[in-house]
Motif scaffolding. Structure first.
Motif, PDB file in Angstrom:
ATOM      1  N   VAL A  38       0.866  -1.177   0.000  1.00  0.00           N
ATOM      2  CA  VAL A  38       0.000   0.000   0.000  1.00  0.00           C
ATOM      3  C   VAL A  38       0.902   1.226   0.000  1.00  0.00           C
ATOM      4  CG1 VAL A  38      -1.795   1.252   1.231  1.00  0.00           C
ATOM      5  CG2 VAL A  38      -1.797  -1.237   1.250  1.00  0.00           C
ATOM      6  N   VAL A  39       0.754   2.070  -1.021  1.00  0.00           N
ATOM      7  CA  VAL A  39       1.584   3.260  -1.172  1.00  0.00           C
ATOM      8  C   VAL A  39       0.731   4.479  -0.866  1.00  0.00           C
ATOM      9  CG1 VAL A  39       2.994   4.609  -2.776  1.00  0.00           C
ATOM     10  CG2 VAL A  39       2.956   2.112  -2.957  1.00  0.00           C
ATOM     11  N   THR A  40       1.219   5.304   0.066  1.00  0.00           N
ATOM     12  CA  THR A  40       0.521   6.554   0.372  1.00  0.00           C
ATOM     13  C   THR A  40       1.452   7.713   0.064  1.00  0.00           C
ATOM     14  OG1 THR A  40       1.226   6.507   2.679  1.00  0.00           O
ATOM     15  CG2 THR A  40      -0.899   5.523   2.180  1.00  0.00           C
ATOM     16  N   CYS A  41       0.861   8.801  -0.371  1.00  0.00           N
ATOM     17  CA  CYS A  41       1.602  10.002  -0.707  1.00  0.00           C
ATOM     18  C   CYS A  41       0.859  11.187  -0.101  1.00  0.00           C
ATOM     19  CB  CYS A  41       1.717  10.144  -2.216  1.00  0.00           C
ATOM     20  SG  CYS A  41       2.691  11.550  -2.742  1.00  0.00           S
ATOM     21  N   GLY A  42       1.493  11.883   0.800  1.00  0.00           N
ATOM     22  CA  GLY A  42       0.856  13.019   1.445  1.00  0.00           C
ATOM     23  C   GLY A  42      -0.317  12.625   2.323  1.00  0.00           C
ATOM     24  N   MET A  77      12.340   0.916  -2.547  1.00  0.00           N
ATOM     25  CA  MET A  77      12.378   2.263  -3.097  1.00  0.00           C
ATOM     26  C   MET A  77      13.723   2.378  -3.801  1.00  0.00           C
ATOM     27  SD  MET A  77      10.560   5.459  -2.540  1.00  0.00           S
ATOM     28  CE  MET A  77       9.810   5.115  -0.990  1.00  0.00           C
ATOM     29  N   THR A  78      13.700   2.382  -5.125  1.00  0.00           N
ATOM     30  CA  THR A  78      14.954   2.338  -5.886  1.00  0.00           C
ATOM     31  C   THR A  78      15.497   3.720  -6.207  1.00  0.00           C
ATOM     32  OG1 THR A  78      13.622   2.026  -7.872  1.00  0.00           O
ATOM     33  CG2 THR A  78      14.589   0.062  -6.878  1.00  0.00           C
ATOM     34  N   GLU A  79      14.647   4.721  -6.279  1.00  0.00           N
ATOM     35  CA  GLU A  79      15.105   6.088  -6.533  1.00  0.00           C
ATOM     36  C   GLU A  79      14.231   7.055  -5.765  1.00  0.00           C
ATOM     37  OE1 GLU A  79      15.384   7.202 -10.658  1.00  0.00           O
ATOM     38  OE2 GLU A  79      16.136   5.223 -11.218  1.00  0.00           O
ATOM     39  N   ALA A  80      14.833   8.155  -5.325  1.00  0.00           N
ATOM     40  CA  ALA A  80      14.079   9.215  -4.660  1.00  0.00           C
ATOM     41  C   ALA A  80      14.813  10.524  -4.860  1.00  0.00           C
ATOM     42  CB  ALA A  80      13.918   8.918  -3.172  1.00  0.00           C
ATOM     43  N   ALA A  92      14.978  -3.846   0.611  1.00  0.00           N
ATOM     44  CA  ALA A  92      13.701  -4.437   0.229  1.00  0.00           C
ATOM     45  C   ALA A  92      12.941  -4.932   1.459  1.00  0.00           C
ATOM     46  CB  ALA A  92      13.916  -5.590  -0.742  1.00  0.00           C
ATOM     47  N   ILE A  93      11.608  -4.867   1.365  1.00  0.00           N
ATOM     48  CA  ILE A  93      10.737  -5.379   2.421  1.00  0.00           C
ATOM     49  C   ILE A  93       9.747  -6.357   1.804  1.00  0.00           C
ATOM     50  CG2 ILE A  93      10.978  -3.351   3.905  1.00  0.00           C
ATOM     51  CD1 ILE A  93       8.256  -2.383   2.865  1.00  0.00           C
ATOM     52  N   SER A  94       9.278  -7.322   2.619  1.00  0.00           N
ATOM     53  CA  SER A  94       8.326  -8.309   2.090  1.00  0.00           C
ATOM     54  C   SER A  94       7.388  -8.848   3.150  1.00  0.00           C
ATOM     55  CB  SER A  94       9.079  -9.474   1.449  1.00  0.00           C
ATOM     56  OG  SER A  94       9.856 -10.138   2.428  1.00  0.00           O
ATOM     57  N   LYS A  95       7.635  -8.558   4.429  1.00  0.00           N
ATOM     58  CA  LYS A  95       6.816  -9.129   5.495  1.00  0.00           C
ATOM     59  C   LYS A  95       5.726  -8.161   5.931  1.00  0.00           C
ATOM     60  CE  LYS A  95      10.183 -12.320   7.039  1.00  0.00           C
ATOM     61  NZ  LYS A  95      11.216 -12.721   7.846  1.00  0.00           N
ATOM     62  N   ASP A  96       4.667  -8.722   6.472  1.00  0.00           N
ATOM     63  CA  ASP A  96       3.501  -7.961   6.909  1.00  0.00           C
ATOM     64  C   ASP A  96       3.905  -6.861   7.893  1.00  0.00           C
ATOM     65  OD1 ASP A  96       0.813  -7.362   6.966  1.00  0.00           O
ATOM     66  OD2 ASP A  96       0.377  -8.787   8.566  1.00  0.00           O
ATOM     67  N   ASN A  97       3.382  -5.672   7.693  1.00  0.00           N
ATOM     68  CA  ASN A  97       3.579  -4.483   8.532  1.00  0.00           C
ATOM     69  C   ASN A  97       4.968  -3.859   8.445  1.00  0.00           C
ATOM     70  OD1 ASN A  97       0.937  -4.380   9.559  1.00  0.00           O
ATOM     71  ND2 ASN A  97       1.435  -5.975  11.032  1.00  0.00           N
ATOM     72  N   GLU A  98       5.798  -4.262   7.512  1.00  0.00           N
ATOM     73  CA  GLU A  98       7.059  -3.569   7.289  1.00  0.00           C
ATOM     74  C   GLU A  98       6.785  -2.314   6.471  1.00  0.00           C
ATOM     75  OE1 GLU A  98      10.732  -6.641   7.270  1.00  0.00           O
ATOM     76  OE2 GLU A  98       9.531  -6.614   5.448  1.00  0.00           O
ATOM     77  N   THR A  99       7.602  -1.271   6.676  1.00  0.00           N
ATOM     78  CA  THR A  99       7.385  -0.017   5.961  1.00  0.00           C
ATOM     79  C   THR A  99       8.698   0.570   5.459  1.00  0.00           C
ATOM     80  OG1 THR A  99       7.535   1.271   7.998  1.00  0.00           O
ATOM     81  CG2 THR A  99       5.332   0.632   7.289  1.00  0.00           C
ATOM     82  N   ILE A 100       8.570   1.347   4.405  1.00  0.00           N
ATOM     83  CA  ILE A 100       9.631   2.217   3.918  1.00  0.00           C
ATOM     84  C   ILE A 100       9.028   3.618   3.909  1.00  0.00           C
ATOM     85  CG2 ILE A 100      11.134   2.840   1.998  1.00  0.00           C
ATOM     86  CD1 ILE A 100      11.017  -0.039   1.061  1.00  0.00           C
ATOM     87  N   VAL A 101       9.739   4.570   4.487  1.00  0.00           N
ATOM     88  CA  VAL A 101       9.223   5.934   4.587  1.00  0.00           C
ATOM     89  C   VAL A 101      10.215   6.892   3.950  1.00  0.00           C
ATOM     90  CG1 VAL A 101       8.481   7.756   6.152  1.00  0.00           C
ATOM     91  CG2 VAL A 101       8.008   5.375   6.716  1.00  0.00           C
ATOM     92  N   CYS A 102       9.734   7.733   3.057  1.00  0.00           N
ATOM     93  CA  CYS A 102      10.504   8.843   2.513  1.00  0.00           C
ATOM     94  C   CYS A 102       9.879  10.099   3.096  1.00  0.00           C
ATOM     95  CB  CYS A 102      10.460   8.854   0.989  1.00  0.00           C
ATOM     96  SG  CYS A 102      11.457  10.178   0.271  1.00  0.00           S
ATOM     97  N   ILE A 111       3.645  -2.937   3.752  1.00  0.00           N
ATOM     98  CA  ILE A 111       3.232  -4.275   3.340  1.00  0.00           C
ATOM     99  C   ILE A 111       2.046  -4.695   4.206  1.00  0.00           C
ATOM    100  CG2 ILE A 111       3.934  -6.692   3.111  1.00  0.00           C
ATOM    101  CD1 ILE A 111       5.439  -4.839   1.243  1.00  0.00           C
ATOM    102  N   GLU A 112       1.019  -5.216   3.562  1.00  0.00           N
ATOM    103  CA  GLU A 112      -0.159  -5.713   4.272  1.00  0.00           C
ATOM    104  C   GLU A 112      -0.525  -7.097   3.759  1.00  0.00           C
ATOM    105  OE1 GLU A 112      -3.388  -2.960   3.975  1.00  0.00           O
ATOM    106  OE2 GLU A 112      -2.349  -1.421   5.151  1.00  0.00           O
ATOM    107  N   SER A 113      -1.291  -7.821   4.575  1.00  0.00           N
ATOM    108  CA  SER A 113      -1.777  -9.151   4.204  1.00  0.00           C
ATOM    109  C   SER A 113      -3.283  -9.109   4.031  1.00  0.00           C
ATOM    110  CB  SER A 113      -1.434 -10.169   5.289  1.00  0.00           C
ATOM    111  OG  SER A 113      -0.055 -10.383   5.340  1.00  0.00           O
TER     112      SER A 113
END
Length: 122
Positions: A38-42, A77-80, A92-102, A111-113
């Protein structure tokens, strides 16, 4: 009255340290694989993407660009366009509830299940 550390105290401390280390390893290795990113922006949901399909997502928002790559069931996230690049170095992330934040670009990947609402069952 001075307290002397006895041999039994050292053995007890060693056992406790081993138990703590084992539980930490179990906690970090356990976790179910997620089904979607799930990707959120703003603060708004930008999109929901299955991890089973490889793709690249490019987010352009207020002059900022983020590139998210889904490959082999993992999200990265490969570029920012942010200065610190913490989100890119996160890996990289793949497990439930892991996050990457910019944080500078206000982009969050989580990541969600599909399975359920529970984080853990005791």
């Amino acid at each position: 009255m001075s307290r002397i550390i006895r041999k039994a105290d050292i053995i007890l401390l060693a056992i406790l340290l081993v138990l703590c280390a084992c539980s930490a390893v179990f906690a970090f290795r356990s976790g179910s694989a997620g089904d979607k990113a799930v990707v959120t922006c703003g603060g708004e949901i930008y999109g929901t993407y299955p991890l089973s399909e490889d793709r690249e997502i490019i987010i352009e928002n207020a002059g900022h660009i983020n590139k998210i790559t889904i490959n082999d069931g993992q999200v990265q996230m490969t570029e920012a366009s942010c200065h610190n690049q913490i989100c890119v170095r996160h890996g990289a992330i793949s497990k439930d509830n892991e996050t990457i934040v910019c944080l500078p670009n206000r982009v969050v990947v989580r990541i969600e299940s599909e399975g359920g609402d529970y984080d853990a069952v005791i």
